[in-house]
Design an enzyme around this catalytic site. Structure first.
Site: not given
Ligand SMILES: NC(=O)c1ccc[n+]([C@@H]2O[C@H](COP(=O)([O-])OP(=O)(O)OC[C@H]3O[C@@H](n4cnc5c(N)ncnc54)[C@H](O)[C@@H]3O)[C@@H](O)[C@H]2O)c1
Length: 285
Positions: A47, A112, A166, A179, A212
């Site tokens: 991360d 991810n 997505s 996005y 989500v």
């Protein structure tokens, strides 16, 4: 470890697999990490664990990444956690080389790490820097990790890459041009890479989650940040999005993780180039 977002038992669908997960500090990344750990996978959790200039909300932290790692170790698997900004090609390659030295192989890569903002405005107001940031993290970040990890998978004759795209990779969303473009690009990258590597035993698939739920146990915050980008109170945003969900509920991060788990496992060995919606039917109407 019996909370809503975390697995409750230990099984063995990923025993002896080594899985790399980016964006693992919180949210869907943490859900993937804990589901994979509960199925026996050894993990390399990555991360940025630092905020990003130009992104209007905080990223995951080092202590959140360490917490994900601790949760996973609770399932008895080997876990390492490292800082990695997926915009840094050289650092990504160094981590992949180190993992190959230590473990001999990478069985699965879960791309991810992602940002939902800067967003929330029509595209003529988007600056070059905002556009570049969105593509750099959400599309090129996955390309870089794939490019680093795939040669080792080819040498091993097997591997699975799961790109967390997505529904924004399948349909448009108003005021989210960067996005949407990045996630459509990620879906295209998935299909092209699947064809490049199918004869070599490496599979590449995409998951397209719908909205989500931000699960406190997983500390995910993307849905709230999307609401903030749109200047919507979170409750109103939730109402609007749930109304668009045929199932009348948000997707659980854990359900996305379970789909990723299946794609990472040998159970999906004939599946490559697939773009799978985990969206409660949102994208079919
Ligand atoms: N939450 C949703 O509703 C939703 C829906 C569809 C797709 N997704 C996708 O799922 C993925 C995870 O989202 P989430 O909901 O868990 O979000 P989140 O913001 O809670 O977590 C994202 C994680 O990625 C990390 N990250 C961001 N940029 C990074 C970088 N440059 N390098 C390394 N790490 C980085 C962050 O630090 C954070 O820990 C994203 O790719 C997102 O686009 C989320």
């Amino acid at each position: 470890m019996t909370g809503q977002g975390l697995p409750t038992g230990r099984s063995s669908r990923l025993d002896n697999k080594l899985v790399l997960i980016t964006g693992a500090a919180r949210g869907i990344g943490r859900a993937c990490a804990t589901e994979f750990a509960a199925e026996g996978a050894d993990l390399v959790l990555l991360d940025i664990a630092a905020d990003i200039d130009g992104c209007p909300y905080p990223m995951g932290t080092w202590s959140q990444l360490r917490h994900t790692a601790e949760l996973c170790r609770g399932y008895g698997v080997h876990v390492t956690a490292d800082r990695l900004d997926v915009r840094d090609s050289a650092a990504g390659s160094r981590i992949v080389e180190r993992v190959l030295d230590e473990h001999g192989r990478i069985d699965a890569l879960i791309n991810n790490a992602g940002l939902a903002a800067p967003s929330g405005k029509p595209l003529h107001e988007v600056t070059d820097e905002e556009w570049q940031l969105m593509l750099d993290v959400d599309l090129t970040g996955a390309f870089r990790m794939l490019r680093s990890a795939v040669p080792g998978m080819i040498r091993h004759g097997a591997g699975s890459v799961v790109n967390i795209a997505s529904t924004a990779g399948m349909v448009g969303y108003r005021h989210f041009a960067g996005y949407v473009a990045a996630k459509h690009g990620l879906v295209g990258l998935t299909k092209a890479a699947a064809l490049d590597y199918a004869p070599l035993g490496v599979r590449v698939n995409a998951l397209c989650p719908g909205s989500v739920r931000d699960d406190p146990e997983l500390e995910g915050r993307m849905l709230g940040e999307i609401a903030r980008s749109l200047d919507l109170p979170v409750a109103e945003h939730e109402h609007t999005f749930i109304a668009a969900q045929p199932t009348n509920r948000f997707v659980a991060a854990r359900d996305v993780a379970k789909a990723a788990l299946w794609l990472a496992s040998d159970e999906s060995r004939d599946v490559t180039g697939a773009v799978i919606a985990v969206d409660g039917g949102f994208s079919v109407r």
